[in-house]
Design a protein around this motif. Sequence first.
Motif, PDB file in Angstrom:
ATOM      1  N   ILE A 305       0.832  -1.207   0.000  1.00  0.00           N
ATOM      2  CA  ILE A 305       0.000   0.000   0.000  1.00  0.00           C
ATOM      3  C   ILE A 305       0.865   1.255   0.000  1.00  0.00           C
ATOM      4  CG2 ILE A 305      -1.609   1.363   1.404  1.00  0.00           C
ATOM      5  CD1 ILE A 305      -2.830  -1.384   2.273  1.00  0.00           C
ATOM      6  N   ARG A 306       1.886   1.282   0.860  1.00  0.00           N
ATOM      7  CA  ARG A 306       2.751   2.463   0.938  1.00  0.00           C
ATOM      8  C   ARG A 306       3.479   2.696  -0.379  1.00  0.00           C
ATOM      9  NH1 ARG A 306       3.420   4.339   6.223  1.00  0.00           N
ATOM     10  NH2 ARG A 306       2.552   2.932   7.806  1.00  0.00           N
ATOM     11  N   ASN A 307       3.903   1.612  -1.026  1.00  0.00           N
ATOM     12  CA  ASN A 307       4.588   1.746  -2.312  1.00  0.00           C
ATOM     13  C   ASN A 307       3.646   2.261  -3.387  1.00  0.00           C
ATOM     14  OD1 ASN A 307       6.766   1.058  -4.417  1.00  0.00           O
ATOM     15  ND2 ASN A 307       5.041  -0.196  -5.093  1.00  0.00           N
ATOM     16  N   ALA A 308       2.432   1.717  -3.435  1.00  0.00           N
ATOM     17  CA  ALA A 308       1.498   2.053  -4.512  1.00  0.00           C
ATOM     18  C   ALA A 308       0.769   3.372  -4.272  1.00  0.00           C
ATOM     19  CB  ALA A 308       0.484   0.925  -4.692  1.00  0.00           C
ATOM     20  N   SER A 371      -9.435  -5.972 -21.663  1.00  0.00           N
ATOM     21  CA  SER A 371      -9.548  -4.939 -20.621  1.00  0.00           C
ATOM     22  C   SER A 371      -8.483  -5.100 -19.539  1.00  0.00           C
ATOM     23  CB  SER A 371     -10.950  -4.970 -19.994  1.00  0.00           C
ATOM     24  OG  SER A 371     -11.180  -6.175 -19.289  1.00  0.00           O
ATOM     25  N   MET A 372      -8.085  -6.322 -19.237  1.00  0.00           N
ATOM     26  CA  MET A 372      -7.054  -6.539 -18.213  1.00  0.00           C
ATOM     27  C   MET A 372      -5.693  -6.027 -18.708  1.00  0.00           C
ATOM     28  SD  MET A 372      -8.125  -7.924 -15.334  1.00  0.00           S
ATOM     29  CE  MET A 372      -6.854  -8.987 -14.627  1.00  0.00           C
ATOM     30  N   LEU A 373      -5.371  -6.323 -19.960  1.00  0.00           N
ATOM     31  CA  LEU A 373      -4.078  -5.881 -20.501  1.00  0.00           C
ATOM     32  C   LEU A 373      -4.040  -4.367 -20.666  1.00  0.00           C
ATOM     33  CD1 LEU A 373      -1.310  -6.780 -21.524  1.00  0.00           C
ATOM     34  CD2 LEU A 373      -2.313  -7.058 -23.803  1.00  0.00           C
ATOM     35  N   ALA A 374      -5.200  -3.749 -20.864  1.00  0.00           N
ATOM     36  CA  ALA A 374      -5.255  -2.303 -21.108  1.00  0.00           C
ATOM     37  C   ALA A 374      -5.286  -1.470 -19.823  1.00  0.00           C
ATOM     38  CB  ALA A 374      -6.485  -1.973 -21.954  1.00  0.00           C
ATOM     39  N   LEU A 375      -5.310  -2.087 -18.672  1.00  0.00           N
ATOM     40  CA  LEU A 375      -5.387  -1.326 -17.417  1.00  0.00           C
ATOM     41  C   LEU A 375      -4.191  -0.377 -17.295  1.00  0.00           C
ATOM     42  CD1 LEU A 375      -6.554  -4.032 -14.834  1.00  0.00           C
ATOM     43  CD2 LEU A 375      -7.829  -2.018 -15.584  1.00  0.00           C
ATOM     44  N   PRO A 376      -4.432   0.914 -17.007  1.00  0.00           N
ATOM     45  CA  PRO A 376      -3.333   1.879 -16.880  1.00  0.00           C
ATOM     46  C   PRO A 376      -2.662   1.787 -15.513  1.00  0.00           C
ATOM     47  CG  PRO A 376      -5.440   2.984 -16.603  1.00  0.00           C
ATOM     48  CD  PRO A 376      -5.761   1.548 -16.920  1.00  0.00           C
ATOM     49  N   LEU A 377      -1.760   0.847 -15.363  1.00  0.00           N
ATOM     50  CA  LEU A 377      -1.066   0.639 -14.090  1.00  0.00           C
ATOM     51  C   LEU A 377       0.273   1.381 -14.123  1.00  0.00           C
ATOM     52  CD1 LEU A 377      -1.856  -3.161 -13.589  1.00  0.00           C
ATOM     53  CD2 LEU A 377      -3.084  -1.171 -12.673  1.00  0.00           C
ATOM     54  N   HIS A 378       0.177   2.698 -13.982  1.00  0.00           N
ATOM     55  CA  HIS A 378       1.370   3.544 -13.988  1.00  0.00           C
ATOM     56  C   HIS A 378       1.213   4.621 -12.921  1.00  0.00           C
ATOM     57  CE1 HIS A 378      -0.970   6.731 -15.918  1.00  0.00           C
ATOM     58  NE2 HIS A 378      -1.443   5.817 -16.760  1.00  0.00           N
ATOM     59  N   ARG A 379       2.287   5.357 -12.661  1.00  0.00           N
ATOM     60  CA  ARG A 379       2.281   6.328 -11.562  1.00  0.00           C
ATOM     61  C   ARG A 379       1.875   7.738 -11.992  1.00  0.00           C
ATOM     62  NH1 ARG A 379       3.963   4.478  -6.885  1.00  0.00           N
ATOM     63  NH2 ARG A 379       5.254   2.605  -6.772  1.00  0.00           N
ATOM     64  N   ASP A 380       1.662   7.947 -13.274  1.00  0.00           N
ATOM     65  CA  ASP A 380       1.322   9.276 -13.758  1.00  0.00           C
ATOM     66  C   ASP A 380      -0.178   9.540 -13.597  1.00  0.00           C
ATOM     67  OD1 ASP A 380       1.568  11.777 -14.874  1.00  0.00           O
ATOM     68  OD2 ASP A 380       1.475  11.048 -16.953  1.00  0.00           O
ATOM     69  N   GLN A 381      -0.678   9.392 -12.370  1.00  0.00           N
ATOM     70  CA  GLN A 381      -2.084   9.596 -12.055  1.00  0.00           C
ATOM     71  C   GLN A 381      -2.221   9.724 -10.537  1.00  0.00           C
ATOM     72  OE1 GLN A 381      -4.410   6.047 -13.124  1.00  0.00           O
ATOM     73  NE2 GLN A 381      -2.548   4.826 -12.999  1.00  0.00           N
ATOM     74  N   GLU A 417      -3.502 -11.293 -19.007  1.00  0.00           N
ATOM     75  CA  GLU A 417      -2.177 -10.679 -18.946  1.00  0.00           C
ATOM     76  C   GLU A 417      -2.272  -9.303 -18.300  1.00  0.00           C
ATOM     77  OE1 GLU A 417      -0.686 -10.762 -22.969  1.00  0.00           O
ATOM     78  OE2 GLU A 417       0.153 -12.770 -22.684  1.00  0.00           O
ATOM     79  N   ILE A 418      -1.282  -8.999 -17.445  1.00  0.00           N
ATOM     80  CA  ILE A 418      -1.244  -7.730 -16.716  1.00  0.00           C
ATOM     81  C   ILE A 418       0.095  -7.062 -16.987  1.00  0.00           C
ATOM     82  CG2 ILE A 418      -1.361  -6.631 -14.446  1.00  0.00           C
ATOM     83  CD1 ILE A 418      -2.925  -9.089 -13.482  1.00  0.00           C
ATOM     84  N   SER A 419       0.040  -5.778 -17.368  1.00  0.00           N
ATOM     85  CA  SER A 419       1.251  -5.049 -17.716  1.00  0.00           C
ATOM     86  C   SER A 419       1.211  -3.674 -17.062  1.00  0.00           C
ATOM     87  CB  SER A 419       1.349  -4.892 -19.243  1.00  0.00           C
ATOM     88  OG  SER A 419       2.440  -4.075 -19.611  1.00  0.00           O
ATOM     89  N   GLY A 420       2.396  -3.065 -16.870  1.00  0.00           N
ATOM     90  CA  GLY A 420       2.421  -1.729 -16.300  1.00  0.00           C
ATOM     91  C   GLY A 420       3.794  -1.316 -15.827  1.00  0.00           C
ATOM     92  N   ASP A 421       3.833  -0.236 -15.070  1.00  0.00           N
ATOM     93  CA  ASP A 421       5.061   0.300 -14.502  1.00  0.00           C
ATOM     94  C   ASP A 421       5.699  -0.748 -13.583  1.00  0.00           C
ATOM     95  OD1 ASP A 421       6.950   1.634 -12.875  1.00  0.00           O
ATOM     96  OD2 ASP A 421       5.889   3.541 -13.078  1.00  0.00           O
ATOM     97  N   PRO A 422       6.966  -1.089 -13.808  1.00  0.00           N
ATOM     98  CA  PRO A 422       7.627  -2.113 -12.976  1.00  0.00           C
ATOM     99  C   PRO A 422       7.566  -1.813 -11.481  1.00  0.00           C
ATOM    100  CG  PRO A 422       8.962  -1.628 -14.898  1.00  0.00           C
ATOM    101  CD  PRO A 422       7.847  -0.625 -14.902  1.00  0.00           C
ATOM    102  N   THR A 423       7.561  -0.521 -11.111  1.00  0.00           N
ATOM    103  CA  THR A 423       7.525  -0.193  -9.680  1.00  0.00           C
ATOM    104  C   THR A 423       6.180  -0.526  -9.049  1.00  0.00           C
ATOM    105  OG1 THR A 423       6.806   2.101 -10.054  1.00  0.00           O
ATOM    106  CG2 THR A 423       9.193   1.674 -10.018  1.00  0.00           C
ATOM    107  N   VAL A 456       3.215  -9.628 -17.560  1.00  0.00           N
ATOM    108  CA  VAL A 456       4.034  -9.534 -18.773  1.00  0.00           C
ATOM    109  C   VAL A 456       4.987  -8.353 -18.739  1.00  0.00           C
ATOM    110  CG1 VAL A 456       2.361 -10.780 -20.175  1.00  0.00           C
ATOM    111  CG2 VAL A 456       2.210  -8.285 -20.008  1.00  0.00           C
ATOM    112  N   GLY A 457       4.844  -7.476 -17.734  1.00  0.00           N
ATOM    113  CA  GLY A 457       5.781  -6.360 -17.594  1.00  0.00           C
ATOM    114  C   GLY A 457       5.615  -5.322 -18.674  1.00  0.00           C
ATOM    115  N   GLY A 458       6.480  -4.299 -18.633  1.00  0.00           N
ATOM    116  CA  GLY A 458       6.448  -3.246 -19.649  1.00  0.00           C
ATOM    117  C   GLY A 458       5.380  -2.208 -19.350  1.00  0.00           C
ATOM    118  N   PRO A 459       5.371  -1.115 -20.058  1.00  0.00           N
ATOM    119  CA  PRO A 459       4.373  -0.054 -19.827  1.00  0.00           C
ATOM    120  C   PRO A 459       3.001  -0.487 -20.228  1.00  0.00           C
ATOM    121  CG  PRO A 459       5.657   0.409 -21.801  1.00  0.00           C
ATOM    122  CD  PRO A 459       6.318  -0.772 -21.153  1.00  0.00           C
ATOM    123  N   ALA A 460       1.986  -0.001 -19.473  1.00  0.00           N
ATOM    124  CA  ALA A 460       0.596  -0.343 -19.776  1.00  0.00           C
ATOM    125  C   ALA A 460       0.120   0.459 -20.979  1.00  0.00           C
ATOM    126  CB  ALA A 460      -0.291  -0.038 -18.579  1.00  0.00           C
TER     127      ALA A 460
END
Length: 460
Positions: A305-308, A371-381, A417-423, A456-460
């Motif tokens: 939680i603290r990381n995300a 829809s799962m692969l397209a989830l915007p899992l990044h920190r720019d939000q 498949e789930i992709s996004g910011d490695p952090t 799968v890693g990589g940017p969402a």
Amino acid sequence: MREPTINALVSPEGSLEILSSHEVNRLKDRSEGGLYRLFRQCALAVLNTGVETDDCKALMESHADFDVRLVPQPRGLKLELINAPAHAFVDGEMLRAIREHLFSVLRDIVYLHSLPETASGFRRDNPEDITNLVFHILRNARVLEPGRQPDLVVCWGGHSIGHDEYQYSKEVGHQLGLRGLSIITGCGPGAMKGPMKGATIAHAKQRIKNGRYVGITEPGIIGAEAPNPIVNELVIMPDIEKRLEAFVRSGHGVIVFPGGVGTAEEILYLLGILLHPNNADLPFPVVFTGQKENAEYFEMIDKFIRNALGDEAAAKYDIIIDDPVRVAQTMKQGMKDVGTFRRAMQDAYYFNWMLEIDPVFQLPFEPTHESMLALPLHRDQPPHLIAANLRKAFSGIVAGNVKENGIRQVQEKGPFEISGDPTLIEPLEAMLEQFVAQNRMKLPGSTGYKPCYRIVGGPA
């Protein structure tokens, strides 16, 4: 070997006794737009109360010859059950609790599919209309009790837990019950059943005759988490988003026990809402708790939680390890704070109208491979949007684990498949691996868990 079945004609118990001819026809309609399949699925789940299974698809397939038919009567209606599980009956008579649940299912399905058609101007994508729909369903189910002091504690946690964790959840429920508090859960087994069972004994000791054991579920999950026998108020919400909103609107505080992806979804939903600036001053007690053996589990959750979401999100909850009395005392004080605040703001005790819920948490998310692969899992939000999108990722995994449609998609097309910011993604993957290692993905005794997801890693 399959268990025995029984044919029976069942009379209503408390929830719904009359239907219009239009409603009867819709319930009989086996086409895509009819309600027969939905009602049959939920009815079969209720009839399997107490059965240890969390595979909705397998449950449906193992009872392929089960049928439920409406039998109109001059003074109401009855249900004819064909090849119903025999354990729902004693000496040929259906258990009263199961009969209540069966007609609660009928009540909520009929109401849900009649209200939007008659409500003037109702919009499925409007936040205020969605909240009003949640309110109307709960009111129709008589869950909302005006005048009653805040006393409903939401208990979340895994359906797949060991005996010791179950006993701890039961002791927490016992301590809550001794202090006059009631329980609201997802209505299934494990950490949903334990607090209710503990509270029933405590309520008996305190001679509390109006103790409440509210179970809130939805069609996609009820087959995997059939209502436990203690639930005395069952509500079927249309989807997971409205189910979660029903918890936080009708409950007055939340206790979280160890769990898997479903529990993680609930945590992220709750924290995402509490992070909204408009909710900063609303008292809403939240406690994470477990045995001393669960300390590392909650350290993992807290770190994730603290990381995300940051330290601000972590400030929204207390972690109390191996101390049921302190958990209950914290909740009791929290109930007083909620009551004082609601009185001062002239808000209802029975429904938290003031709680601000961003539409991103209300609109239904349909898990598919796309829809799962397209989830915007990044920190720019903003953090609350990170919480919302992580919540959707966990929701998709829940679907792939236990929901009929999700299981079928994974069987046909492979893992989501789930992709996004490695952090964000790497800590997510590490936590999921721990859930698997700790057997929190499926019920104990299930043959080896095969992940329904792939990072799968990589940017969402």
